[in-house]
Scaffold this motif. Structure first.
Motif, short mmCIF file in Angstrom:
data_model
loop_
_atom_site.label_atom_id
_atom_site.label_comp_id
_atom_site.label_asym_id
_atom_site.label_seq_id
_atom_site.Cartn_x
_atom_site.Cartn_y
_atom_site.Cartn_z
N SER A 55 -8.85 -18.12 -6.39
CA SER A 55 -8.04 -17.65 -5.28
C SER A 55 -7.81 -16.16 -5.42
CB SER A 55 -6.70 -18.40 -5.20
OG SER A 55 -5.92 -18.17 -6.36
N GLY A 56 -7.37 -15.51 -4.35
CA GLY A 56 -7.00 -14.11 -4.40
C GLY A 56 -7.98 -13.15 -3.74
N GLY A 57 -9.12 -13.64 -3.29
CA GLY A 57 -10.06 -12.77 -2.62
C GLY A 57 -9.57 -12.36 -1.25
N GLY A 58 -10.23 -11.36 -0.68
CA GLY A 58 -9.84 -10.90 0.64
C GLY A 58 -10.45 -9.56 0.98
N ARG A 88 -6.11 -9.01 -7.13
CA ARG A 88 -6.09 -9.81 -8.35
C ARG A 88 -6.58 -11.21 -8.04
NH1 ARG A 88 -1.77 -11.30 -13.14
NH2 ARG A 88 -0.69 -12.62 -11.58
N LEU A 89 -7.64 -11.61 -8.73
CA LEU A 89 -8.20 -12.94 -8.59
C LEU A 89 -7.62 -13.87 -9.64
CD1 LEU A 89 -11.99 -12.08 -8.07
CD2 LEU A 89 -10.14 -12.15 -6.37
N SER A 90 -7.45 -15.14 -9.26
CA SER A 90 -6.96 -16.15 -10.18
C SER A 90 -7.95 -17.30 -10.24
CB SER A 90 -5.59 -16.68 -9.75
OG SER A 90 -4.63 -15.65 -9.75
N CYS A 91 -8.05 -17.93 -11.40
CA CYS A 91 -8.90 -19.10 -11.60
C CYS A 91 -8.11 -20.13 -12.39
CB CYS A 91 -10.18 -18.72 -12.33
SG CYS A 91 -11.22 -20.13 -12.78
N ALA A 92 -7.81 -21.25 -11.77
CA ALA A 92 -7.07 -22.33 -12.41
C ALA A 92 -8.02 -23.43 -12.85
CB ALA A 92 -6.01 -22.88 -11.47
N ALA A 93 -7.95 -23.79 -14.12
CA ALA A 93 -8.80 -24.85 -14.68
C ALA A 93 -8.00 -26.13 -14.82
CB ALA A 93 -9.36 -24.43 -16.03
N SER A 94 -8.63 -27.25 -14.50
CA SER A 94 -7.99 -28.55 -14.64
C SER A 94 -9.03 -29.56 -15.11
CB SER A 94 -7.34 -29.01 -13.34
OG SER A 94 -8.30 -29.14 -12.30
N GLY A 95 -8.56 -30.73 -15.54
CA GLY A 95 -9.44 -31.76 -16.05
C GLY A 95 -9.48 -31.72 -17.56
N SER A 96 -10.67 -31.78 -18.12
CA SER A 96 -10.86 -31.77 -19.58
C SER A 96 -10.84 -30.34 -20.09
CB SER A 96 -12.16 -32.48 -19.94
OG SER A 96 -12.16 -33.82 -19.51
N THR A 127 -18.18 -5.29 -3.29
CA THR A 127 -18.20 -6.39 -2.34
C THR A 127 -19.17 -7.47 -2.79
OG1 THR A 127 -17.60 -4.98 -0.46
CG2 THR A 127 -18.74 -7.04 0.03
N ALA A 128 -18.68 -8.70 -2.91
CA ALA A 128 -19.49 -9.82 -3.39
C ALA A 128 -18.65 -11.08 -3.35
CB ALA A 128 -19.97 -9.57 -4.82
N VAL A 129 -19.31 -12.22 -3.59
CA VAL A 129 -18.60 -13.45 -3.88
C VAL A 129 -18.35 -13.50 -5.38
CG1 VAL A 129 -18.63 -15.96 -3.81
CG2 VAL A 129 -19.61 -14.65 -1.92
N GLN A 167 -14.49 -14.71 -1.75
CA GLN A 167 -15.10 -13.50 -1.19
C GLN A 167 -14.19 -12.29 -1.39
OE1 GLN A 167 -18.22 -13.06 0.58
NE2 GLN A 167 -17.66 -10.90 0.26
N VAL A 168 -14.77 -11.20 -1.88
CA VAL A 168 -14.10 -9.91 -1.97
C VAL A 168 -14.89 -8.92 -1.13
CG1 VAL A 168 -13.46 -7.98 -3.46
CG2 VAL A 168 -13.10 -10.33 -4.22
#
Length: 120
Positions: free
Chosen positions: A7-10, A19-27, A90-92, A115-116
């Motif tokens: 999240s956080g792109g724009g 500022r981009l964030s990456c939340a990890a879940s699961g194992s 600019t990129a994904v 996307q940024v």
């Protein structure tokens, strides 16, 4: 398995910040390195920055001094602070994580990207 959600792109003007964030879940146990990669349409995905569980970092030459990667192990979240953004940024942007195994190669996971876009 590990799920990664970015999240956080724009949209931002040159010289601006995101500022981009990456939340990890699961194992999430045994996750060592996390990182950010980016891809321009028609080009290969390239490294932006990585960070290990011990906070060792690695940056692409093109972003050194402008981007900062960090992580919150308790929240299983990785961040990418992007300052002094340029149109060529600019990129994904994709989040990445490596999960260690008892033996063999680490398992690699990817998010779906955010996307940024940097424009004047």
């Amino acid at each position: 398995q590990v799920r990664l959600v970015e999240s956080g792109g724009g949209l931002v003007q040159p010289g601006g910040s995101l500022r981009l964030s990456c939340a990890a879940s699961g194992s999430v146990f045994n996750i060592n390195a996390m990182g950010w990669y980016r891809q321009i349409p028609g080009k290969q995905r390239e490294l932006v920055a990585t960070i290990t569980s011990s906070r060792s970092t690695n940056y692409a030459d093109s972003v050194k001094g402008r981007f900062t990667i960090s992580r919150d192990n308790a929240r299983n979240t990785c961040y990418l602070q992007m300052n002094s953004l340029k149109p060529e940024d600019t990129a994904v942007y994709y989040c990445n994580a490596e999960r260690l195994q008892s033996y063999g190669r680490p398992l690699v996971y990817w998010g779906q990207g955010t996307q940024v876009t940097v424009y004047s």
